[in-house]
Write an enzyme that holds these catalytic residues in place. Sequence first.
Site, PDB file in Angstrom:
ATOM      1  N   LYS A  68     -10.785   0.025  -2.608  1.00 58.57           N
ATOM      2  CA  LYS A  68     -10.073  -0.414  -1.275  1.00 58.57           C
ATOM      3  C   LYS A  68     -10.561   1.202  -0.200  1.00 58.57           C
ATOM      4  O   LYS A  68     -10.058   1.930   0.311  1.00 58.57           O
ATOM      5  CB  LYS A  68      -8.625  -0.677  -0.504  1.00 58.57           C
ATOM      6  CG  LYS A  68      -8.805  -0.703   0.866  1.00 58.57           C
ATOM      7  CD  LYS A  68      -6.936  -1.170   1.253  1.00 58.57           C
ATOM      8  CE  LYS A  68      -6.827  -1.475   2.500  1.00 58.57           C
ATOM      9  NZ  LYS A  68      -5.349  -1.624   2.753  1.00 58.57           N
ATOM     10  N   LYS A  98      -7.106   3.217  -3.315  1.00 59.26           N
ATOM     11  CA  LYS A  98      -7.395   3.130  -1.921  1.00 59.26           C
ATOM     12  C   LYS A  98      -8.078   4.469  -1.058  1.00 59.26           C
ATOM     13  O   LYS A  98      -7.341   5.304  -2.061  1.00 59.26           O
ATOM     14  CB  LYS A  98      -6.688   2.401  -1.068  1.00 59.26           C
ATOM     15  CG  LYS A  98      -6.564   2.778   0.023  1.00 59.26           C
ATOM     16  CD  LYS A  98      -5.742   1.540   0.747  1.00 59.26           C
ATOM     17  CE  LYS A  98      -5.617   1.829   2.611  1.00 59.26           C
ATOM     18  NZ  LYS A  98      -3.978   1.311   3.141  1.00 59.26           N
ATOM     19  N   ASP A 137       0.611  -1.040  -0.351  1.00 59.67           N
ATOM     20  CA  ASP A 137      -0.380   0.193  -0.001  1.00 59.67           C
ATOM     21  C   ASP A 137       1.098   1.292   0.453  1.00 59.67           C
ATOM     22  O   ASP A 137       1.992   1.068   0.859  1.00 59.67           O
ATOM     23  CB  ASP A 137      -0.945   0.153   1.318  1.00 59.67           C
ATOM     24  CG  ASP A 137      -1.552  -0.960   1.250  1.00 59.67           C
ATOM     25  OD1 ASP A 137      -1.610  -2.005   0.591  1.00 59.67           O
ATOM     26  OD2 ASP A 137      -2.706  -0.762   2.105  1.00 59.67           O
TER      27      ASP A 137
END
Length: 328
Positions: free
Chosen positions: A264, A228, A165
């Site tokens: 996400k 995300k 991430d």
Amino acid sequence: MSTLTQTQTQLPQVHLPRNPGMALDLDWVARVQANTSAIERRAATLPGRRSVKKDYQAAWLLKAVTCIDLTTLSGDDTVGRVRRLCAKARQPIRADIQDALGVSGIQTGAICVYHDMIETAVDALQGSGIPVAAVSTGFPAGLSPFHLRVAEIEESVKAGAREIDIVISRRHVLTQNWQALYDEMKAFRKACGDAHVKAILATGELGSLRNVARASLICMMAGADFIKTSTGKESVNATLPVSLVMIRAIRDYFDATGFHVGYKPAGGISKAKDAITYLALMKDELGNRWLQPDLFRFGASSLLNDIERQLEHHLTGAYSASYRHPMG
């Protein structure tokens, strides 16, 4: 309980081709707009439009569990805490609740930790098939020297992280320097190798929904496997308007290229009813394929606690104390 047994399927056996990215198309980026009033009106209708009850609600909640990136990103993380969290990822719902619902084998989508805890998590999850995700690139601000951010990715992959991430440089979005954002994301994707990369946009710091839409598109052009919303450390994290913008950017990218990109939402999603709203949004906008954990994740820590309580309520008609559903 036939509705519930359908949720036993975990990560799909057939893996989709990764998004390889494409050449930077600044004309496409310039065409991207966002009607804030219309987006906010649409988002405001979502919580009331999709209401599921009884067995159907339980089934949706079990699906939500399989899409959670169970996360601990605290300065006081310890080996013991991470091991307990990994045990919870292996069995996120108490065995007696699973038995009563007629399901088995429910696991979370991943465990998300800092680099220093990757080896601990990999060891604790051995044999489970649950991937370890690591936050990287100077998380959460992303302001460390560029070569160190790239090296951090490489070290995390070497340590066993299967998902990375990353955080983008917000200044590139705020100054409309799309080439710099594209080049940065390309470098991060290359450093990840076979590990999938989730691009954290930190949407609460991007200034406008149009910036969110354009940053989403740029990251996908540069090869992001997921986009995300947030690090969870900003003052504003995942919201429904931001989610609608990012999901529609994913849809436009898929329509243009044929490649699937995951989504996400992270930060502030702590209630079971919110999880159902996000799942319904994904189903409405992208379809059932995006309800699988290879294309949808919640970045959450306390969400699982509330889901487990709601499932027990479904079975017993009473709410239990939260301490009966510990995270670790």
